[in-house]
Design an enzyme around this catalytic site. Structure first.
Site, PDB file in Angstrom:
ATOM      1  N   GLU A  43       9.862   4.764  30.290  1.00  0.00           N
ATOM      2  CA  GLU A  43      11.331   4.890  30.283  1.00  0.00           C
ATOM      3  C   GLU A  43      11.773   6.262  29.788  1.00  0.00           C
ATOM      4  O   GLU A  43      12.744   6.820  30.299  1.00  0.00           O
ATOM      5  CB  GLU A  43      11.972   3.773  29.454  1.00  0.00           C
ATOM      6  N   TYR A 123      20.885   3.582  27.411  1.00  0.00           N
ATOM      7  CA  TYR A 123      20.234   3.168  28.658  1.00  0.00           C
ATOM      8  C   TYR A 123      18.788   2.741  28.388  1.00  0.00           C
ATOM      9  O   TYR A 123      18.346   1.650  28.793  1.00  0.00           O
ATOM     10  CB  TYR A 123      20.256   4.317  29.679  1.00  0.00           C
ATOM     11  N   ASP A 141      23.661   3.474  34.192  1.00  0.00           N
ATOM     12  CA  ASP A 141      23.491   4.909  34.460  1.00  0.00           C
ATOM     13  C   ASP A 141      24.174   5.229  35.789  1.00  0.00           C
ATOM     14  O   ASP A 141      24.931   4.418  36.326  1.00  0.00           O
ATOM     15  CB  ASP A 141      22.010   5.299  34.468  1.00  0.00           C
TER      16      ASP A 141
END
Ligand code: ADE
Length: 343
Positions: A43, A123, A141
């Site tokens: 991520e 996020y 996002d």
């Protein structure tokens, strides 16, 4: 949207994802209970690197640092070396810092714990808590904004509106799969310029499609101005053995690179003055111009005039040091010049 419609939409998107979701290496492991180390590295990498380019870095990083303990114990230079060329090096510095925390305290057990780690924003915390802890947190996002703006034919989606829509649609039974399904839809079907509405599992509910103008949603934003940053750089030594300095702060902090001096191109004579100042600082004697290198980033375009120089501190071995792509380009320029002189 009624509760029944929401339930049908969730079923349709998740069925599409189960059939056609992308097979990516960080997606191994039980749904909602992914290995937190691998998920976290992925991520953070995907914050600013596209999936296709991220695959190689993901593999190399995990080979170099198979566990969070390995990462925590590694020197920062080794971590930056594994990240070399990937850009946005604050990500590597933050991974390294956060690894020291995780090695002591263990992996987070809730969204807030992820969010508290260096380099993890809303996020990434939402992605990680849904993927590793099965928490019902919706990612938000640019991709999610586009998908939801089209679904509701909303031309001006505010961040608050997007988050509220994302939270309302998220399937609480499968939050991790839901988030990745939206990511995949945005990346492969509901793309910015040419959405494939015919193949989209959300098309029965999509007001953007019904309008026949899906790309009108969201309305395009004004383009941010790209700032031009200019500097002179000097190569003392050879492309293999050169004088390197460690960069401080900002984008490239911790990396090594050729000595540079920024200048304002609007001021007459500023480039020559920057070269004199740089050489006075080292101290070194300027030589010929080797050429110009440029590097485009999201909001910046960096342009260096690269000069040869003599004198200065001792050159060091270039191969062992983590360097930015711009420094590699500058060294290649010098190598090309040397090749043409000697062949
Ligand atoms: N972008 C950010 N996270 C992602 C993921 N888990 N899979 C694919 N693309 C992503």
């Amino acid at each position: 949207m009624s509760a029944d419609q929401t339930a049908d939409l969730r079923t349709a998107l998740l069925a599409w994802f189960d059939r056609q979701g992308r097979d990516l290496p960080w997606r191994q492991g039980p749904e909602g209970r992914r290995d937190p180390y691998r998920a976290w590295v992925a991520e953070v990498l995907l914050q600013q690197t596209q999936v296709a380019r991220g695959l190689g870095y993901y593999h190399n990083f995990l080979t170099a640092f198979p566990s969070v303990q390995d990462l925590a114990a590694a020197p920062l230079d080794d971590v930056l070396k594994a990240w070399e060329g990937c850009g946005y090096y604050a990500r590597a510095r933050n991974l390294h810092r956060a690894a020291q925390v995780i090695a002591q305290q263990g992996f987070p057990e809730a969204y807030g714990g992820w969010l508290a780690l260096p380099g993890v924003g809303p996020y990434t915390a939402a992605a990680l808590s849904s993927l590793t802890l099965n928490e019902a947190c919706a990612v938000n996002d640019g991709n999610v904004r586009r998908v939801l703006a089209r679904l509701h034919a909303e031309p001006q989606p505010t961040p608050r509106w997007v988050q509220a829509q994302a939270d309302a649609l998220l399937d609480p039974a499968r939050p991790g799969a839901w988030n990745e399904a939206v990511m995949d839809l945005g990346a492969t079907i509901c793309t910015p310029k040419s959405p494939q509405c015919g193949a989209c599992p959300l098309s029965p509910w999509c007001a953007g499609r019904a309008s026949a103008q899906p790309t009108a949603y969201p309305a395009p934003k004004a383009r941010p101005v790209v700032q031009e940053v200019r500097a002179v750089a000097v190569l003392i030594g050879t492309p293999q053995q050169a004088v390197l300095e460690q960069r401080a702060g900002g984008l490239l902090g911790g990396l090594w690179g050729l000595p540079t001096q920024p200048y304002d191109p609007a001021r007459p004579g500023a480039q020559a003055q920057a070269l004199r100042d740089l050489c006075a600082r080292l101290p070194a004697t300027p030589g010929p111009l080797l050429g110009e290198v440029t590097h485009a980033m999201t909001h910046r375009r960096v342009i260096w005039q690269v000069y040869a120089a003599t004198g200065g501190p001792h050159p060091t071995d270039v191969r062992g040091a983590p360097l930015s792509r711009l420094d590699h380009k500058a060294l290649s320029l010098a190598q090309a010049r040397a090749d043409s002189l000697f062949t």
